[in-house]
Design a protein around this motif. Structure first.
Motif, PDB file in Angstrom:
ATOM      1  N   LEU A 146     -11.617 -19.103  15.496  1.00 53.84           N
ATOM      2  CA  LEU A 146     -12.860 -19.060  16.279  1.00 53.84           C
ATOM      3  C   LEU A 146     -13.812 -20.171  15.872  1.00 53.84           C
ATOM      4  CD1 LEU A 146     -13.567 -15.221  16.337  1.00 53.84           C
ATOM      5  CD2 LEU A 146     -12.955 -16.652  18.295  1.00 53.84           C
ATOM      6  N   THR A 147     -13.946 -20.376  14.579  1.00 54.65           N
ATOM      7  CA  THR A 147     -14.865 -21.397  14.075  1.00 54.65           C
ATOM      8  C   THR A 147     -14.451 -22.787  14.550  1.00 54.65           C
ATOM      9  OG1 THR A 147     -15.358 -20.055  12.138  1.00 54.65           O
ATOM     10  CG2 THR A 147     -15.869 -22.393  11.987  1.00 54.65           C
ATOM     11  N   LEU A 148     -13.195 -23.113  14.377  1.00 58.68           N
ATOM     12  CA  LEU A 148     -12.712 -24.442  14.778  1.00 58.68           C
ATOM     13  C   LEU A 148     -12.762 -24.632  16.288  1.00 58.68           C
ATOM     14  CD1 LEU A 148      -9.732 -24.914  12.296  1.00 58.68           C
ATOM     15  CD2 LEU A 148     -12.058 -25.850  12.141  1.00 58.68           C
ATOM     16  N   ASP A 149     -12.451 -23.580  17.057  1.00 58.34           N
ATOM     17  CA  ASP A 149     -12.519 -23.666  18.524  1.00 58.34           C
ATOM     18  C   ASP A 149     -13.926 -23.990  19.009  1.00 58.34           C
ATOM     19  OD1 ASP A 149      -9.811 -23.135  18.730  1.00 58.34           O
ATOM     20  OD2 ASP A 149     -10.066 -21.077  19.487  1.00 58.34           O
ATOM     21  N   LEU A 150     -14.923 -23.554  18.261  1.00 57.99           N
ATOM     22  CA  LEU A 150     -16.320 -23.809  18.634  1.00 57.99           C
ATOM     23  C   LEU A 150     -16.856 -25.119  18.061  1.00 57.99           C
ATOM     24  CD1 LEU A 150     -17.611 -20.175  18.161  1.00 57.99           C
ATOM     25  CD2 LEU A 150     -17.504 -21.429  20.335  1.00 57.99           C
ATOM     26  N   GLY A 151     -16.032 -25.830  17.306  1.00 60.46           N
ATOM     27  CA  GLY A 151     -16.486 -27.086  16.698  1.00 60.46           C
ATOM     28  C   GLY A 151     -17.282 -26.864  15.432  1.00 60.46           C
ATOM     29  N   GLY A 152     -17.116 -25.708  14.814  1.00 60.46           N
ATOM     30  CA  GLY A 152     -17.846 -25.387  13.596  1.00 60.46           C
ATOM     31  C   GLY A 152     -17.023 -25.672  12.353  1.00 60.46           C
ATOM     32  N   THR A 153     -17.568 -25.256  11.227  1.00 61.44           N
ATOM     33  CA  THR A 153     -16.883 -25.429   9.950  1.00 61.44           C
ATOM     34  C   THR A 153     -16.865 -24.094   9.214  1.00 61.44           C
ATOM     35  OG1 THR A 153     -18.919 -26.027   8.781  1.00 61.44           O
ATOM     36  CG2 THR A 153     -17.628 -27.837   9.722  1.00 61.44           C
ATOM     37  N   ALA A 154     -15.825 -23.918   8.419  1.00 60.16           N
ATOM     38  CA  ALA A 154     -15.716 -22.741   7.560  1.00 60.16           C
ATOM     39  C   ALA A 154     -15.160 -23.207   6.231  1.00 60.16           C
ATOM     40  CB  ALA A 154     -14.796 -21.695   8.183  1.00 60.16           C
ATOM     41  N   GLU A 155     -15.738 -22.707   5.167  1.00 60.06           N
ATOM     42  CA  GLU A 155     -15.242 -23.067   3.844  1.00 60.06           C
ATOM     43  C   GLU A 155     -15.504 -21.950   2.857  1.00 60.06           C
ATOM     44  OE1 GLU A 155     -17.629 -25.967   1.431  1.00 60.06           O
ATOM     45  OE2 GLU A 155     -18.632 -26.255   3.355  1.00 60.06           O
ATOM     46  N   ILE A 156     -14.703 -21.960   1.806  1.00 61.71           N
ATOM     47  CA  ILE A 156     -14.888 -20.999   0.725  1.00 61.71           C
ATOM     48  C   ILE A 156     -15.423 -21.770  -0.470  1.00 61.71           C
ATOM     49  CG2 ILE A 156     -13.761 -19.379  -0.844  1.00 61.71           C
ATOM     50  CD1 ILE A 156     -11.762 -18.812   1.397  1.00 61.71           C
ATOM     51  N   ARG A 157     -16.511 -21.282  -1.026  1.00 60.73           N
ATOM     52  CA  ARG A 157     -17.116 -21.905  -2.199  1.00 60.73           C
ATOM     53  C   ARG A 157     -17.056 -20.918  -3.357  1.00 60.73           C
ATOM     54  NH1 ARG A 157     -22.630 -24.134   0.725  1.00 60.73           N
ATOM     55  NH2 ARG A 157     -21.586 -25.547   2.187  1.00 60.73           N
ATOM     56  N   ALA A 158     -16.364 -21.317  -4.423  1.00 63.92           N
ATOM     57  CA  ALA A 158     -16.262 -20.465  -5.608  1.00 63.92           C
ATOM     58  C   ALA A 158     -17.580 -20.464  -6.364  1.00 63.92           C
ATOM     59  CB  ALA A 158     -15.146 -20.967  -6.514  1.00 63.92           C
ATOM     60  N   ASP A 159     -17.921 -19.322  -6.968  1.00 67.42           N
ATOM     61  CA  ASP A 159     -19.068 -19.277  -7.871  1.00 67.42           C
ATOM     62  C   ASP A 159     -18.767 -20.160  -9.072  1.00 67.42           C
ATOM     63  OD1 ASP A 159     -20.059 -17.411  -6.129  1.00 67.42           O
ATOM     64  OD2 ASP A 159     -20.098 -15.758  -7.563  1.00 67.42           O
ATOM     65  N   ALA A 160     -19.793 -20.685  -9.682  1.00 68.40           N
ATOM     66  CA  ALA A 160     -19.619 -21.577 -10.832  1.00 68.40           C
ATOM     67  C   ALA A 160     -18.834 -20.917 -11.957  1.00 68.40           C
ATOM     68  CB  ALA A 160     -20.978 -22.050 -11.337  1.00 68.40           C
ATOM     69  N   ASP A 161     -18.980 -19.602 -12.111  1.00 64.90           N
ATOM     70  CA  ASP A 161     -18.277 -18.916 -13.200  1.00 64.90           C
ATOM     71  C   ASP A 161     -16.877 -18.444 -12.799  1.00 64.90           C
ATOM     72  OD1 ASP A 161     -18.722 -16.689 -11.593  1.00 64.90           O
ATOM     73  OD2 ASP A 161     -20.027 -15.667 -13.030  1.00 64.90           O
ATOM     74  N   GLY A 162     -16.472 -18.691 -11.545  1.00 61.70           N
ATOM     75  CA  GLY A 162     -15.141 -18.315 -11.088  1.00 61.70           C
ATOM     76  C   GLY A 162     -14.961 -16.838 -10.795  1.00 61.70           C
ATOM     77  N   HIS A 163     -16.030 -16.069 -10.842  1.00 60.05           N
ATOM     78  CA  HIS A 163     -15.916 -14.619 -10.641  1.00 60.05           C
ATOM     79  C   HIS A 163     -16.477 -14.152  -9.306  1.00 60.05           C
ATOM     80  CE1 HIS A 163     -14.354 -13.864 -14.606  1.00 60.05           C
ATOM     81  NE2 HIS A 163     -15.294 -14.637 -15.095  1.00 60.05           N
ATOM     82  N   GLY A 164     -16.471 -15.005  -8.335  1.00 57.43           N
ATOM     83  CA  GLY A 164     -16.951 -14.632  -7.018  1.00 57.43           C
ATOM     84  C   GLY A 164     -16.811 -15.805  -6.081  1.00 57.43           C
ATOM     85  N   LYS A 165     -17.134 -15.568  -4.815  1.00 56.69           N
ATOM     86  CA  LYS A 165     -17.045 -16.639  -3.837  1.00 56.69           C
ATOM     87  C   LYS A 165     -17.956 -16.356  -2.657  1.00 56.69           C
ATOM     88  CE  LYS A 165     -13.831 -13.705  -2.066  1.00 56.69           C
ATOM     89  NZ  LYS A 165     -13.600 -12.565  -2.963  1.00 56.69           N
ATOM     90  N   THR A 166     -18.217 -17.420  -1.920  1.00 53.39           N
ATOM     91  CA  THR A 166     -18.970 -17.352  -0.678  1.00 53.39           C
ATOM     92  C   THR A 166     -18.126 -17.962   0.409  1.00 53.39           C
ATOM     93  OG1 THR A 166     -21.058 -17.597  -1.881  1.00 53.39           O
ATOM     94  CG2 THR A 166     -21.093 -18.066   0.480  1.00 53.39           C
ATOM     95  N   ILE A 167     -18.004 -17.256   1.521  1.00 54.11           N
ATOM     96  CA  ILE A 167     -17.363 -17.844   2.698  1.00 54.11           C
ATOM     97  C   ILE A 167     -18.495 -18.227   3.650  1.00 54.11           C
ATOM     98  CG2 ILE A 167     -15.775 -17.513   4.612  1.00 54.11           C
ATOM     99  CD1 ILE A 167     -14.237 -15.543   2.842  1.00 54.11           C
ATOM    100  N   TRP A 168     -18.547 -19.506   3.910  1.00 53.68           N
ATOM    101  CA  TRP A 168     -19.676 -20.121   4.620  1.00 53.68           C
ATOM    102  C   TRP A 168     -19.190 -20.623   5.970  1.00 53.68           C
ATOM    103  CZ3 TRP A 168     -24.768 -20.580   3.521  1.00 53.68           C
ATOM    104  CH2 TRP A 168     -25.492 -21.566   4.164  1.00 53.68           C
ATOM    105  N   VAL A 169     -19.866 -20.231   7.048  1.00 51.19           N
ATOM    106  CA  VAL A 169     -19.506 -20.650   8.406  1.00 51.19           C
ATOM    107  C   VAL A 169     -20.724 -21.281   9.066  1.00 51.19           C
ATOM    108  CG1 VAL A 169     -18.764 -19.838  10.699  1.00 51.19           C
ATOM    109  CG2 VAL A 169     -17.773 -18.826   8.626  1.00 51.19           C
ATOM    110  N   THR A 170     -20.501 -22.419   9.698  1.00 51.23           N
ATOM    111  CA  THR A 170     -21.557 -23.108  10.428  1.00 51.23           C
ATOM    112  C   THR A 170     -21.069 -23.361  11.852  1.00 51.23           C
ATOM    113  OG1 THR A 170     -22.258 -24.204   8.394  1.00 51.23           O
ATOM    114  CG2 THR A 170     -23.058 -25.149  10.443  1.00 51.23           C
ATOM    115  N   LEU A 171     -21.881 -22.949  12.824  1.00 48.00           N
ATOM    116  CA  LEU A 171     -21.527 -23.108  14.231  1.00 48.00           C
ATOM    117  C   LEU A 171     -22.601 -23.915  14.962  1.00 48.00           C
ATOM    118  CD1 LEU A 171     -20.416 -19.440  14.999  1.00 48.00           C
ATOM    119  CD2 LEU A 171     -18.942 -21.409  14.496  1.00 48.00           C
ATOM    120  N   PRO A 172     -22.177 -24.746  15.893  1.00 48.46           N
ATOM    121  CA  PRO A 172     -23.173 -25.517  16.661  1.00 48.46           C
ATOM    122  C   PRO A 172     -23.852 -24.642  17.714  1.00 48.46           C
ATOM    123  CG  PRO A 172     -20.972 -26.015  17.444  1.00 48.46           C
ATOM    124  CD  PRO A 172     -20.815 -25.085  16.268  1.00 48.46           C
ATOM    125  N   LEU A 173     -25.107 -24.977  17.991  1.00 46.76           N
ATOM    126  CA  LEU A 173     -25.848 -24.309  19.067  1.00 46.76           C
ATOM    127  C   LEU A 173     -26.138 -25.303  20.166  1.00 46.76           C
ATOM    128  CD1 LEU A 173     -28.421 -22.175  17.039  1.00 46.76           C
ATOM    129  CD2 LEU A 173     -26.400 -21.366  18.269  1.00 46.76           C
TER     130      LEU A 173
END
Length: 138
Positions: free
Chosen positions: A111-138
């Motif tokens: 869905l993200t790529l079809d809309l021309g957006g981006t999705a990425e996973i960012r690990a926490d600095a300590d390696g004990h968690g993560k953030t999944i970040w999605v950006t979509l154009p408006l």
């Protein structure tokens, strides 16, 4: 936790318990911020964004609840961007691009790529968690 967010003037952070109710609350909050921030509910990115938020929160509830009591959802926007992120403290770093077709993360990526957006996973600095970040154009 959310590097680069300072570039988006509209922001809301939501901390939820890792329970099934979190999915509905996150989706309803996404619907509210869309309205409050003047994003047209009929914009082509809005429906997929609501589904993506639901998928990401569902994954955190399913997989991270055993290690963490809560998760964080961030919503942010500018005139031409709607972004959101889901953070939990589970150390597993899934691959967005190796997800099995028809599964939650594969749907998120498609869905993200079809809309021309981006999705990425960012690990926490300590390696004990993560953030999944999605950006979509408006």
């Amino acid at each position: 936790m959310f590097p680069g967010i300072e570039a988006l003037p509209l922001q809301l952070v939501l901390v939820l318990p890792t329970t099934g109710k979190a999915v509905r609350t996150a989706r309803e909050t996404a619907e509210q911020v869309v309205r409050q921030w003047g994003i047209s509910p009929s914009h082509p990115s809005v429906g997929p964004a609501l589904l993506i938020v639901s998928e990401l929160v569902t994954n955190s509830v399913r997989h991270a609840a055993i290690l963490c009591e809560d998760l964080t959802v961030l919503f942010a926007a500018s005139r031409d961007t709607f972004a959101f992120a889901v953070h939990d403290r589970h150390p597993h770093q899934p691959s967005l691009h190796a997800a099995a077709p028809g599964r939650g993360l594969a749907t998120v990526t498609e869905l993200t790529l079809d809309l021309g957006g981006t999705a990425e996973i960012r690990a926490d600095a300590d390696g004990h968690g993560k953030t999944i970040w999605v950006t979509l154009p408006l």
